[in-house]
Design an enzyme around this catalytic site. Structure first.
Site, PDB file in Angstrom:
ATOM      1  N   ASN A   1    -114.750  32.094 -15.536  1.00 30.39           N
ATOM      2  CA  ASN A   1    -113.512  31.465 -14.809  1.00 30.39           C
ATOM      3  C   ASN A   1    -113.040  32.412 -13.658  1.00 30.39           C
ATOM      4  OD1 ASN A   1    -111.712  29.226 -14.455  1.00 30.39           O
ATOM      5  ND2 ASN A   1    -110.245  30.326 -15.587  1.00 30.39           N
TER       6      ASN A   1
ATOM      7  N   SER B   1     -99.752  33.978 -27.185  1.00 30.24           N
ATOM      8  CA  SER B   1     -98.939  32.934 -26.226  1.00 30.24           C
ATOM      9  C   SER B   1     -97.793  32.081 -27.022  1.00 30.24           C
ATOM     10  CB  SER B   1     -99.692  31.700 -25.970  1.00 30.24           C
ATOM     11  OG  SER B   1     -99.212  30.693 -25.385  1.00 30.24           O
TER      12      SER B   1
ATOM     13  N   TYR C   1    -106.676  24.711 -28.280  1.00 23.80           N
ATOM     14  CA  TYR C   1    -106.375  25.831 -27.681  1.00 23.80           C
ATOM     15  C   TYR C   1    -105.575  26.780 -28.389  1.00 23.80           C
ATOM     16  CZ  TYR C   1    -104.431  29.208 -24.645  1.00 23.80           C
ATOM     17  OH  TYR C   1    -103.831  30.504 -23.906  1.00 23.80           O
TER      18      TYR C   1
ATOM     19  N   LYS D   1    -105.302  30.493 -30.731  1.00 27.41           N
ATOM     20  CA  LYS D   1    -104.437  31.730 -30.510  1.00 27.41           C
ATOM     21  C   LYS D   1    -103.783  31.989 -31.889  1.00 27.41           C
ATOM     22  CE  LYS D   1    -104.926  32.593 -26.287  1.00 27.41           C
ATOM     23  NZ  LYS D   1    -105.786  33.788 -26.154  1.00 27.41           N
TER      24      LYS D   1
ATOM     25  N   TYR E   1     -97.337  35.997 -24.621  1.00 26.12           N
ATOM     26  CA  TYR E   1     -96.857  35.548 -23.213  1.00 26.12           C
ATOM     27  C   TYR E   1     -96.094  34.497 -22.993  1.00 26.12           C
ATOM     28  CZ  TYR E   1    -101.282  38.377 -22.415  1.00 26.12           C
ATOM     29  OH  TYR E   1    -102.480  39.234 -22.210  1.00 26.12           O
TER      30      TYR E   1
ATOM     31  N   ASN F   1    -101.234  23.858 -14.467  1.00 28.50           N
ATOM     32  CA  ASN F   1    -100.129  24.451 -14.635  1.00 28.50           C
ATOM     33  C   ASN F   1     -99.079  24.335 -13.333  1.00 28.50           C
ATOM     34  OD1 ASN F   1    -102.009  27.051 -16.105  1.00 28.50           O
ATOM     35  ND2 ASN F   1    -100.235  26.044 -16.986  1.00 28.50           N
TER      36      ASN F   1
HETATM   37  P1  NAD Z   1    -108.419  33.520 -16.912  1.00 32.67           P
HETATM   38  O1  NAD Z   1    -109.356  32.314 -17.137  1.00 32.67           O
HETATM   39  O2  NAD Z   1    -108.249  33.814 -15.411  1.00 32.67           O
HETATM   40  O3  NAD Z   1    -109.224  34.913 -17.294  1.00 32.67           O
HETATM   41  C1  NAD Z   1    -109.856  34.848 -18.514  1.00 32.67           C
HETATM   42  C2  NAD Z   1    -111.123  35.397 -18.047  1.00 32.67           C
HETATM   43  O4  NAD Z   1    -112.008  35.541 -19.303  1.00 32.67           O
HETATM   44  C3  NAD Z   1    -112.092  34.710 -16.998  1.00 32.67           C
HETATM   45  O5  NAD Z   1    -112.530  35.945 -15.902  1.00 32.67           O
HETATM   46  C4  NAD Z   1    -113.433  34.302 -17.574  1.00 32.67           C
HETATM   47  O6  NAD Z   1    -114.495  34.325 -16.719  1.00 32.67           O
HETATM   48  C5  NAD Z   1    -113.274  35.361 -18.886  1.00 32.67           C
HETATM   49  N1  NAD Z   1    -113.969  34.699 -20.045  1.00 32.67           N
HETATM   50  C6  NAD Z   1    -113.774  33.717 -20.668  1.00 32.67           C
HETATM   51  N2  NAD Z   1    -114.570  33.463 -21.857  1.00 32.67           N
HETATM   52  C7  NAD Z   1    -115.314  34.690 -21.854  1.00 32.67           C
HETATM   53  C8  NAD Z   1    -116.429  35.222 -22.701  1.00 32.67           C
HETATM   54  N3  NAD Z   1    -116.886  34.521 -23.740  1.00 32.67           N
HETATM   55  N4  NAD Z   1    -117.001  36.187 -22.376  1.00 32.67           N
HETATM   56  C9  NAD Z   1    -116.560  37.278 -21.081  1.00 32.67           C
HETATM   57  N5  NAD Z   1    -115.522  36.432 -20.503  1.00 32.67           N
HETATM   58  C10 NAD Z   1    -115.268  35.426 -20.610  1.00 32.67           C
HETATM   59  O7  NAD Z   1    -107.151  33.489 -17.654  1.00 32.67           O
HETATM   60  P2  NAD Z   1    -105.834  34.006 -17.603  1.00 32.67           P
HETATM   61  O8  NAD Z   1    -104.910  33.304 -17.294  1.00 32.67           O
HETATM   62  O9  NAD Z   1    -105.922  35.346 -17.103  1.00 32.67           O
HETATM   63  O10 NAD Z   1    -105.653  34.286 -19.162  1.00 32.67           O
HETATM   64  C11 NAD Z   1    -106.041  35.565 -19.982  1.00 32.67           C
HETATM   65  C12 NAD Z   1    -105.676  35.520 -21.451  1.00 32.67           C
HETATM   66  O11 NAD Z   1    -104.440  35.372 -21.601  1.00 32.67           O
HETATM   67  C13 NAD Z   1    -106.300  34.353 -22.127  1.00 32.67           C
HETATM   68  O12 NAD Z   1    -106.704  34.689 -23.354  1.00 32.67           O
HETATM   69  C14 NAD Z   1    -105.313  33.283 -22.352  1.00 32.67           C
HETATM   70  O13 NAD Z   1    -105.509  32.457 -23.382  1.00 32.67           O
HETATM   71  C15 NAD Z   1    -104.202  34.061 -22.464  1.00 32.67           C
HETATM   72  N6  NAD Z   1    -102.768  33.415 -21.999  1.00 32.67           N
HETATM   73  C16 NAD Z   1    -102.556  32.965 -20.677  1.00 32.67           C
HETATM   74  C17 NAD Z   1    -101.485  32.217 -20.303  1.00 32.67           C
HETATM   75  C18 NAD Z   1    -101.466  31.637 -19.104  1.00 32.67           C
HETATM   76  O14 NAD Z   1    -100.538  30.949 -18.903  1.00 32.67           O
HETATM   77  N7  NAD Z   1    -102.257  32.268 -18.227  1.00 32.67           N
HETATM   78  C19 NAD Z   1    -100.667  32.131 -21.165  1.00 32.67           C
HETATM   79  C20 NAD Z   1    -100.601  32.774 -22.501  1.00 32.67           C
HETATM   80  C21 NAD Z   1    -101.599  33.388 -22.780  1.00 32.67           C
HETATM   81  C1  WQD Z   2     -94.556  24.153 -17.201  1.00 34.69           C
HETATM   82  C2  WQD Z   2     -93.679  22.992 -17.140  1.00 34.69           C
HETATM   83  C3  WQD Z   2     -94.463  20.721 -17.551  1.00 34.69           C
HETATM   84  C4  WQD Z   2     -97.246  20.979 -14.128  1.00 34.69           C
HETATM   85  C5  WQD Z   2     -99.002  26.085 -20.695  1.00 34.69           C
HETATM   86  C6  WQD Z   2    -100.009  26.130 -21.981  1.00 34.69           C
HETATM   87  C7  WQD Z   2     -99.316  27.264 -22.942  1.00 34.69           C
HETATM   88  C8  WQD Z   2     -99.594  28.596 -21.909  1.00 34.69           C
HETATM   89  C9  WQD Z   2     -98.916  28.561 -20.449  1.00 34.69           C
HETATM   90  C10 WQD Z   2    -101.530  29.749 -22.244  1.00 34.69           C
HETATM   91  C11 WQD Z   2     -93.711  21.737 -18.153  1.00 34.69           C
HETATM   92  C12 WQD Z   2     -94.113  20.863 -16.179  1.00 34.69           C
HETATM   93  C13 WQD Z   2     -96.244  21.081 -14.957  1.00 34.69           C
HETATM   94  C14 WQD Z   2     -97.074  19.634 -13.193  1.00 34.69           C
HETATM   95  C15 WQD Z   2     -94.669  19.602 -14.038  1.00 34.69           C
HETATM   96  N1  WQD Z   2    -100.887  28.980 -21.560  1.00 34.69           N
HETATM   97  N2  WQD Z   2     -95.126  20.360 -15.064  1.00 34.69           N
HETATM   98  N3  WQD Z   2     -95.788  18.990 -13.315  1.00 34.69           N
HETATM   99  O1  WQD Z   2     -97.006  23.724 -20.354  1.00 34.69           O
HETATM  100  O2  WQD Z   2     -95.401  25.532 -20.603  1.00 34.69           O
HETATM  101  O3  WQD Z   2     -97.631  25.836 -21.030  1.00 34.69           O
HETATM  102  O4  WQD Z   2     -99.430  27.393 -19.857  1.00 34.69           O
HETATM  103  O5  WQD Z   2    -101.414  29.908 -23.530  1.00 34.69           O
HETATM  104  O6  WQD Z   2    -100.153  27.269 -23.943  1.00 34.69           O
HETATM  105  O7  WQD Z   2     -99.462  24.908 -22.723  1.00 34.69           O
HETATM  106  O8  WQD Z   2     -96.968  25.630 -18.645  1.00 34.69           O
HETATM  107  O9  WQD Z   2     -97.258  25.369 -16.344  1.00 34.69           O
HETATM  108  O10 WQD Z   2     -98.715  23.539 -17.502  1.00 34.69           O
HETATM  109  O11 WQD Z   2     -95.870  23.535 -17.347  1.00 34.69           O
HETATM  110  O12 WQD Z   2     -93.595  18.932 -14.128  1.00 34.69           O
HETATM  111  O13 WQD Z   2     -97.951  19.391 -12.259  1.00 34.69           O
HETATM  112  O14 WQD Z   2     -93.904  22.212 -15.752  1.00 34.69           O
HETATM  113  O15 WQD Z   2     -94.365  19.385 -17.835  1.00 34.69           O
HETATM  114  O16 WQD Z   2     -92.447  21.343 -18.292  1.00 34.69           O
HETATM  115  P1  WQD Z   2     -96.760  25.143 -20.267  1.00 34.69           P
HETATM  116  P2  WQD Z   2     -97.329  24.471 -17.430  1.00 34.69           P
END
Ligand code: NAD
Ligand code: WQD
Length: 343
Positions: A37, A127, A152, A156, A180, A202
Protein backbone atom coordinates in the site's frame (compact mmCIF):
# COMPACT_ATOMS: atom_id res chain seq x y z
CA UNK A 1 26.50 5.60 17.69
CA UNK A 2 22.88 6.31 16.79
CA UNK A 3 20.28 3.91 18.17
CA UNK A 4 18.91 1.65 15.46
CA UNK A 5 15.10 1.46 15.07
CA UNK A 6 13.27 -0.92 12.74
CA UNK A 7 10.09 0.54 11.27
CA UNK A 8 7.65 -1.86 9.63
CA UNK A 9 5.28 -0.17 7.18
CA UNK A 10 7.75 2.73 7.06
CA UNK A 11 6.93 3.76 3.49
CA UNK A 12 3.22 4.13 4.35
CA UNK A 13 1.37 7.28 5.39
CA UNK A 14 2.05 7.45 9.14
CA UNK A 15 5.25 5.39 8.88
CA UNK A 16 6.95 7.77 6.44
CA UNK A 17 6.22 10.80 8.64
CA UNK A 18 7.55 8.90 11.64
CA UNK A 19 10.75 7.92 9.81
CA UNK A 20 11.35 11.63 9.14
CA UNK A 21 10.90 12.52 12.81
CA UNK A 22 13.08 9.62 13.96
CA UNK A 23 15.88 10.66 11.61
CA UNK A 24 15.51 14.29 12.68
CA UNK A 25 15.87 13.12 16.28
CA UNK A 26 19.13 11.30 15.41
CA UNK A 27 17.96 7.67 15.13
CA UNK A 28 19.16 5.27 12.45
CA UNK A 29 16.13 3.81 10.70
CA UNK A 30 15.66 0.53 8.90
CA UNK A 31 12.39 0.26 7.00
CA UNK A 32 10.69 -3.02 6.22
CA UNK A 33 7.65 -2.79 3.94
CA UNK A 34 6.14 -5.09 1.31
CA UNK A 35 4.90 -2.06 -0.68
CA UNK A 36 1.38 -3.48 -0.75
CA UNK A 37 0.00 0.00 0.00
CA UNK A 38 2.91 2.35 -0.72
CA UNK A 39 5.74 2.97 -3.17
CA UNK A 40 9.52 2.96 -2.91
CA UNK A 41 9.52 6.54 -4.28
CA UNK A 42 8.72 7.67 -0.73
CA UNK A 43 12.36 6.94 0.15
CA UNK A 44 13.54 9.71 -2.21
CA UNK A 45 11.15 12.12 -0.54
CA UNK A 46 12.23 11.17 2.99
CA UNK A 47 15.80 11.79 1.83
CA UNK A 48 14.81 15.21 0.43
CA UNK A 49 13.40 16.25 3.81
CA UNK A 50 16.05 14.83 6.13
CA UNK A 51 19.13 14.50 3.92
CA UNK A 52 19.34 10.86 4.96
CA UNK A 53 18.17 7.84 2.99
CA UNK A 54 16.86 5.20 5.38
CA UNK A 55 17.83 1.59 4.82
CA UNK A 56 14.94 -0.13 3.05
CA UNK A 57 14.13 -3.82 2.57
CA UNK A 58 11.09 -5.00 0.64
CA UNK A 59 9.88 -7.72 2.94
CA UNK A 60 6.52 -9.09 4.00
CA UNK A 61 6.22 -9.21 7.79
CA UNK A 62 4.27 -12.46 7.40
CA UNK A 63 7.53 -14.00 6.09
CA UNK A 64 9.24 -15.23 9.27
CA UNK A 65 12.49 -16.32 7.60
CA UNK A 66 12.91 -13.03 5.75
CA UNK A 67 12.40 -11.06 8.97
CA UNK A 68 14.87 -13.29 10.79
CA UNK A 69 17.43 -12.62 8.06
CA UNK A 70 16.98 -8.85 8.48
CA UNK A 71 17.43 -9.06 12.24
CA UNK A 72 20.55 -11.15 11.66
CA UNK A 73 21.99 -8.70 9.15
CA UNK A 74 21.21 -5.45 11.00
CA UNK A 75 22.45 -6.28 14.46
CA UNK A 76 21.70 -4.24 17.56
CA UNK A 77 18.20 -3.02 16.69
CA UNK A 78 16.96 -1.36 19.89
CA UNK A 79 13.26 -1.18 19.14
CA UNK A 80 10.60 -1.82 16.53
CA UNK A 81 7.74 0.47 15.53
CA UNK A 82 5.12 -1.74 13.93
CA UNK A 83 2.91 0.10 11.42
CA UNK A 84 2.63 -2.64 8.78
CA UNK A 85 -1.00 -3.72 8.57
CA UNK A 86 -4.01 -3.74 6.30
CA UNK A 87 -6.26 -0.87 7.36
CA UNK A 88 -9.38 -0.50 5.20
CA UNK A 89 -12.45 -1.11 7.33
CA UNK A 90 -14.80 -1.96 4.40
CA UNK A 91 -12.31 -4.30 2.76
CA UNK A 92 -11.84 -6.12 6.05
CA UNK A 93 -15.54 -6.99 6.07
CA UNK A 94 -15.21 -8.50 2.59
CA UNK A 95 -11.85 -10.22 3.18
CA UNK A 96 -11.67 -11.00 6.91
CA UNK A 97 -9.14 -13.82 6.58
CA UNK A 98 -6.76 -11.63 4.62
CA UNK A 99 -6.98 -9.07 7.45
CA UNK A 100 -6.57 -11.63 10.22
CA UNK A 101 -3.62 -13.24 8.44
CA UNK A 102 -1.80 -10.02 7.65
CA UNK A 103 -2.39 -8.19 10.90
CA UNK A 104 -1.99 -11.15 13.25
CA UNK A 105 0.80 -13.16 11.62
CA UNK A 106 2.98 -10.06 11.16
CA UNK A 107 2.73 -9.23 14.85
CA UNK A 108 3.31 -12.80 16.03
CA UNK A 109 6.40 -13.11 13.84
CA UNK A 110 7.90 -9.93 15.25
CA UNK A 111 7.17 -10.83 18.88
CA UNK A 112 8.62 -14.32 18.41
CA UNK A 113 11.78 -13.03 16.80
CA UNK A 114 12.48 -10.09 19.12
CA UNK A 115 13.83 -12.09 22.11
CA UNK A 116 15.93 -14.28 19.80
CA UNK A 117 17.74 -11.17 18.57
CA UNK A 118 17.75 -9.28 21.88
CA UNK A 119 15.34 -6.59 20.68
CA UNK A 120 13.48 -5.23 23.69
CA UNK A 121 11.31 -2.28 22.59
CA UNK A 122 8.03 -2.41 20.70
CA UNK A 123 5.73 0.44 19.70
CA UNK A 124 2.40 -0.58 18.25
CA UNK A 125 -0.13 1.32 16.08
CA UNK A 126 -3.53 0.84 17.62
CA UNK A 127 -6.66 2.86 17.10
CA UNK A 128 -9.48 4.65 18.91
CA UNK A 129 -11.68 2.15 17.09
CA UNK A 130 -11.12 -0.15 20.11
CA UNK A 131 -13.41 2.13 22.20
CA UNK A 132 -16.40 1.83 19.84
CA UNK A 133 -18.91 4.47 20.98
CA UNK A 134 -17.52 5.44 24.40
CA UNK A 135 -19.94 5.96 27.29
CA UNK A 136 -17.99 9.00 28.45
CA UNK A 137 -16.27 11.75 26.48
CA UNK A 138 -13.49 12.63 26.22
CA UNK A 139 -12.47 8.97 26.27
CA UNK A 140 -9.51 7.95 28.42
CA UNK A 141 -7.38 4.82 28.24
CA UNK A 142 -9.26 3.25 31.15
CA UNK A 143 -12.51 3.17 29.16
CA UNK A 144 -13.67 -0.34 28.28
CA UNK A 145 -12.81 -1.87 24.93
CA UNK A 146 -16.10 -2.42 23.07
CA UNK A 147 -16.95 -5.24 20.66
CA UNK A 148 -15.30 -4.44 17.33
CA UNK A 149 -17.42 -3.11 14.47
CA UNK A 150 -15.26 -4.78 11.80
CA UNK A 151 -12.63 -7.49 11.33
CA UNK A 152 -10.08 -4.66 10.98
CA UNK A 153 -11.08 -3.23 14.36
CA UNK A 154 -10.96 -6.70 15.85
CA UNK A 155 -7.39 -7.20 14.63
CA UNK A 156 -6.35 -4.12 16.63
CA UNK A 157 -8.06 -5.45 19.77
CA UNK A 158 -6.54 -8.91 19.38
CA UNK A 159 -3.14 -7.39 18.58
CA UNK A 160 -3.25 -5.43 21.83
CA UNK A 161 -4.13 -8.63 23.72
CA UNK A 162 -1.33 -10.57 22.03
CA UNK A 163 1.17 -7.92 23.12
CA UNK A 164 -0.18 -7.89 26.70
CA UNK A 165 -0.15 -11.70 26.95
CA UNK A 166 3.34 -12.03 25.46
CA UNK A 167 4.84 -9.50 27.86
CA UNK A 168 2.92 -11.01 30.81
CA UNK A 169 4.41 -14.42 29.94
CA UNK A 170 7.84 -13.05 30.82
CA UNK A 171 9.18 -12.16 27.37
CA UNK A 172 11.86 -9.51 27.71
CA UNK A 173 9.81 -6.93 25.79
CA UNK A 174 8.65 -3.46 26.77
CA UNK A 175 5.89 -1.99 24.72
CA UNK A 176 4.03 1.24 24.13
CA UNK A 177 0.65 0.92 22.45
CA UNK A 178 -0.53 4.13 20.81
CA UNK A 179 -4.24 4.49 20.10
CA UNK A 180 -4.49 6.99 17.28
CA UNK A 181 -7.61 9.05 16.75
CA UNK A 182 -8.12 10.37 13.17
CA UNK A 183 -4.75 11.13 11.54
CA UNK A 184 -4.92 13.76 8.79
CA UNK A 185 -2.69 16.18 6.88
CA UNK A 186 0.72 15.96 5.30
CA UNK A 187 4.30 17.01 5.93
CA UNK A 188 4.69 20.82 5.56
CA UNK A 189 7.39 20.25 2.91
CA UNK A 190 4.70 18.52 0.75
CA UNK A 191 7.27 15.79 0.06
CA UNK A 192 5.22 13.11 1.82
CA UNK A 193 1.53 12.65 2.59
CA UNK A 194 -1.35 10.24 2.27
CA UNK A 195 -1.73 8.32 -1.01
CA UNK A 196 -5.10 6.62 -0.86
CA UNK A 197 -5.61 3.60 -3.05
CA UNK A 198 -8.68 4.06 -5.32
CA UNK A 199 -11.74 5.85 -3.94
CA UNK A 200 -10.86 7.23 -0.50
CA UNK A 201 -12.86 5.86 2.42
CA UNK A 202 -11.62 8.50 4.84
CA UNK A 203 -13.04 11.98 5.07
CA UNK A 204 -10.09 14.31 4.43
CA UNK A 205 -8.70 12.61 1.31
CA UNK A 206 -12.27 12.54 -0.04
CA UNK A 207 -12.58 16.27 0.67
CA UNK A 208 -9.29 17.16 -1.04
CA UNK A 209 -10.01 14.93 -4.05
CA UNK A 210 -13.45 16.54 -4.43
CA UNK A 211 -12.03 20.03 -4.06
CA UNK A 212 -9.52 19.38 -6.84
CA UNK A 213 -12.12 17.77 -9.13
CA UNK A 214 -11.14 14.08 -8.99
CA UNK A 215 -14.46 13.31 -7.26
CA UNK A 216 -17.64 15.11 -8.17
CA UNK A 217 -19.24 15.46 -4.78
CA UNK A 218 -18.56 14.62 -1.15
CA UNK A 219 -21.33 12.79 0.68
CA UNK A 220 -21.68 13.81 4.31
CA UNK A 221 -22.86 10.59 5.89
CA UNK A 222 -25.70 11.83 8.08
CA UNK A 223 -26.59 15.17 9.66
CA UNK A 224 -29.32 13.86 11.94
CA UNK A 225 -27.13 12.55 14.74
CA UNK A 226 -27.37 13.66 18.33
CA UNK A 227 -24.62 16.28 17.98
CA UNK A 228 -24.83 20.12 17.85
CA UNK A 229 -24.95 20.27 14.03
CA UNK A 230 -26.15 16.71 13.46
CA UNK A 231 -22.95 15.42 11.85
CA UNK A 232 -20.49 13.02 13.49
CA UNK A 233 -17.67 14.28 15.67
CA UNK A 234 -14.03 13.14 15.53
CA UNK A 235 -10.65 14.07 16.97
CA UNK A 236 -8.50 14.93 13.94
CA UNK A 237 -4.79 14.63 14.73
CA UNK A 238 -2.04 16.12 12.55
CA UNK A 239 0.15 13.37 11.12
CA UNK A 240 3.42 15.13 12.04
CA UNK A 241 2.22 15.54 15.62
CA UNK A 242 1.29 11.85 15.56
CA UNK A 243 4.72 10.93 14.18
CA UNK A 244 6.37 12.82 17.05
CA UNK A 245 4.40 10.74 19.56
CA UNK A 246 6.30 7.69 18.25
CA UNK A 247 9.64 9.36 18.92
CA UNK A 248 8.47 10.15 22.46
CA UNK A 249 7.39 6.51 22.89
CA UNK A 250 10.77 5.23 21.69
CA UNK A 251 12.57 7.58 24.06
CA UNK A 252 10.44 6.44 26.98
CA UNK A 253 11.26 2.79 26.24
CA UNK A 254 14.98 3.32 25.63
CA UNK A 255 15.39 5.49 28.73
CA UNK A 256 13.53 2.87 30.83
CA UNK A 257 10.98 5.50 31.80
CA UNK A 258 7.98 3.19 31.70
CA UNK A 259 5.72 2.67 34.70
CA UNK A 260 4.68 -0.76 33.46
CA UNK A 261 6.07 -3.02 30.72
CA UNK A 262 3.07 -2.35 28.47
CA UNK A 263 1.66 1.15 28.41
CA UNK A 264 -1.29 2.43 26.40
CA UNK A 265 -1.68 6.06 25.32
CA UNK A 266 -4.37 7.96 23.46
CA UNK A 267 -2.89 10.08 20.70
CA UNK A 268 -5.35 12.82 19.91
CA UNK A 269 -5.85 16.54 20.36
CA UNK A 270 -8.56 16.38 23.00
CA UNK A 271 -10.84 18.42 20.75
CA UNK A 272 -13.86 17.07 18.92
CA UNK A 273 -14.73 18.59 15.54
CA UNK A 274 -17.82 17.73 13.53
CA UNK A 275 -17.71 16.69 9.89
CA UNK A 276 -19.53 19.91 8.91
CA UNK A 277 -17.17 22.05 11.02
CA UNK A 278 -14.22 20.39 9.32
CA UNK A 279 -15.68 21.11 5.87
CA UNK A 280 -16.31 24.76 6.79
CA UNK A 281 -12.77 25.14 8.09
CA UNK A 282 -11.39 23.56 4.93
CA UNK A 283 -13.33 26.03 2.76
CA UNK A 284 -12.21 28.96 4.90
CA UNK A 285 -8.49 28.20 4.92
CA UNK A 286 -8.17 27.10 1.31
CA UNK A 287 -10.69 29.49 -0.23
CA UNK A 288 -12.03 26.54 -2.23
CA UNK A 289 -15.78 25.89 -2.29
CA UNK A 290 -16.55 22.25 -1.69
CA UNK A 291 -19.35 20.45 -3.52
CA UNK A 292 -21.03 18.34 -0.84
CA UNK A 293 -24.45 17.14 0.17
CA UNK A 294 -25.85 15.38 3.19
CA UNK A 295 -26.75 11.75 2.49
CA UNK A 296 -27.81 8.73 4.54
CA UNK A 297 -25.79 7.59 7.51
CA UNK A 298 -22.90 5.18 6.85
CA UNK A 299 -23.38 1.80 8.53
CA UNK A 300 -21.18 1.24 11.55
CA UNK A 301 -20.19 4.89 12.10
CA UNK A 302 -19.46 5.99 15.64
CA UNK A 303 -21.48 9.14 16.46
CA UNK A 304 -18.87 11.02 18.45
CA UNK A 305 -15.44 10.32 19.82
CA UNK A 306 -12.57 12.44 20.98
CA UNK A 307 -9.55 11.76 23.13
CA UNK A 308 -8.57 12.54 26.64
CA UNK A 309 -4.84 12.92 25.80
CA UNK A 310 -3.73 13.84 29.33
CA UNK A 311 -1.83 10.62 29.96
CA UNK A 312 0.25 11.11 26.80
CA UNK A 313 0.69 14.81 27.66
CA UNK A 314 1.91 14.07 31.18
CA UNK A 315 3.76 10.77 30.80
CA UNK A 316 5.12 10.90 27.25
CA UNK A 317 5.68 14.64 27.40
CA UNK A 318 3.89 14.81 24.06
CA UNK A 319 1.13 17.19 23.03
CA UNK A 320 -0.61 17.89 19.73
CA UNK A 321 0.57 21.31 18.55
CA UNK A 322 -0.56 21.94 14.98
CA UNK A 323 -3.81 23.84 14.39
CA UNK A 324 -6.63 22.33 12.40
CA UNK A 325 -6.25 25.23 9.93
CA UNK A 326 -2.57 24.49 9.20
CA UNK A 327 -3.31 20.78 9.11
CA UNK A 328 -6.07 21.12 6.52
CA UNK A 329 -3.90 23.49 4.50
CA UNK A 330 -1.13 20.87 4.50
CA UNK A 331 -3.59 18.25 3.24
CA UNK A 332 -4.69 20.63 0.48
CA UNK A 333 -1.11 21.59 -0.53
CA UNK A 334 -0.30 17.89 -0.75
CA UNK A 335 -3.33 17.19 -2.93
CA UNK A 336 -2.41 20.06 -5.28
CA UNK A 337 1.14 18.76 -5.55
CA UNK A 338 0.28 15.12 -6.28
CA UNK A 339 -2.44 16.11 -8.74
CA UNK A 340 0.07 18.27 -10.69
CA UNK A 341 2.45 15.31 -10.85
CA UNK A 342 -0.30 13.10 -12.29
CA UNK A 343 -1.26 15.62 -15.00
P1 NAD B 1 -0.59 2.67 5.21
O1 NAD B 1 -1.33 1.65 4.45
O2 NAD B 1 -0.28 3.96 4.53
O3 NAD B 1 0.79 2.08 5.76
C1 NAD B 1 0.93 0.72 6.09
C2 NAD B 1 2.17 0.22 5.38
O4 NAD B 1 2.37 -1.14 5.73
C3 NAD B 1 2.07 0.28 3.86
O5 NAD B 1 3.23 0.90 3.35
C4 NAD B 1 2.00 -1.17 3.42
O6 NAD B 1 2.62 -1.40 2.17
C5 NAD B 1 2.71 -1.88 4.56
N1 NAD B 1 2.31 -3.26 4.81
C6 NAD B 1 1.06 -3.77 4.95
N2 NAD B 1 1.13 -5.09 5.22
C7 NAD B 1 2.44 -5.42 5.25
C8 NAD B 1 3.16 -6.62 5.50
N3 NAD B 1 2.53 -7.78 5.72
N4 NAD B 1 4.51 -6.57 5.47
C9 NAD B 1 5.17 -5.44 5.22
N5 NAD B 1 4.56 -4.27 4.98
C10 NAD B 1 3.20 -4.26 5.01
O7 NAD B 1 -1.41 2.94 6.57
P2 NAD B 1 -1.23 4.07 7.67
O8 NAD B 1 -2.43 4.94 7.62
O9 NAD B 1 0.12 4.65 7.61
O10 NAD B 1 -1.38 3.19 8.98
C11 NAD B 1 -0.26 2.69 9.70
C12 NAD B 1 -0.73 1.92 10.91
O11 NAD B 1 -1.54 2.75 11.72
C13 NAD B 1 -1.59 0.70 10.58
O12 NAD B 1 -1.28 -0.32 11.50
C14 NAD B 1 -3.00 1.20 10.80
O13 NAD B 1 -3.87 0.17 11.13
C15 NAD B 1 -2.78 2.14 11.98
N6 NAD B 1 -3.81 3.16 12.11
C16 NAD B 1 -4.09 3.97 11.06
C17 NAD B 1 -5.08 4.97 11.18
C18 NAD B 1 -5.44 5.85 10.02
O14 NAD B 1 -6.53 6.43 10.06
N7 NAD B 1 -4.61 5.99 9.01
C19 NAD B 1 -5.75 5.10 12.40
C20 NAD B 1 -5.42 4.26 13.46
C21 NAD B 1 -4.44 3.29 13.31
C1 WQD C 1 -14.78 10.36 9.63
C2 WQD C 1 -16.18 10.95 9.60
C3 WQD C 1 -17.80 9.62 8.42
C4 WQD C 1 -16.09 9.97 4.44
C5 WQD C 1 -11.80 5.22 10.30
C6 WQD C 1 -11.66 3.84 10.86
C7 WQD C 1 -10.89 3.87 12.13
C8 WQD C 1 -9.57 4.62 11.96
C9 WQD C 1 -9.73 5.92 11.25
C10 WQD C 1 -7.80 3.06 11.61
C11 WQD C 1 -17.28 9.91 9.82
C12 WQD C 1 -17.58 10.95 7.73
C13 WQD C 1 -16.31 10.10 5.80
C14 WQD C 1 -17.01 10.58 3.55
C15 WQD C 1 -18.24 11.43 5.42
N1 WQD C 1 -8.63 3.88 11.18
N2 WQD C 1 -17.36 10.82 6.28
N3 WQD C 1 -18.04 11.30 4.07
O1 WQD C 1 -14.76 6.38 10.41
O2 WQD C 1 -13.70 7.94 12.12
O3 WQD C 1 -12.45 6.03 11.27
O4 WQD C 1 -10.51 5.75 10.06
O5 WQD C 1 -7.70 2.56 12.68
O6 WQD C 1 -10.68 2.56 12.52
O7 WQD C 1 -12.96 3.32 11.12
O8 WQD C 1 -12.84 7.94 9.77
O9 WQD C 1 -12.39 9.41 7.86
O10 WQD C 1 -13.77 7.31 7.49
O11 WQD C 1 -14.77 9.22 8.76
O12 WQD C 1 -19.20 12.09 5.83
O13 WQD C 1 -16.89 10.48 2.32
O14 WQD C 1 -16.41 11.48 8.28
O15 WQD C 1 -19.16 9.28 8.38
O16 WQD C 1 -18.29 10.52 10.56
P1 WQD C 1 -13.57 7.07 10.93
P2 WQD C 1 -13.39 8.44 8.38
Amino acid sequence: MADRILVTGGTGYIGSHTVVELQNAGYEVIIVDNLSNSGAGVLDNIEKITGIRPVFRKIDCCDYEALAAIFGKYKGIKAIIHFAASKAVGESVEKPLMYYRNNLVSLINLLELMPQFGIGGFVFSSSCTVYGQPDQLPVSESAPVKPAESPYGNTKQVNEEIIQDTVASGANIRSVILRYFNPIGAHPSTEIGELPNGVPQNLVPYITQTAIGIREQLSVFGADYDTPDGSCIRDFINVVDLAKAHVAAIERILQSGQKSPVEVFNIGTGRGLSVLELINTFEKVTGVKLNYRVTDRRAGDIVKVWADPQLANNELGWKAKESIEDTLMSAWNWQVKISKKQE
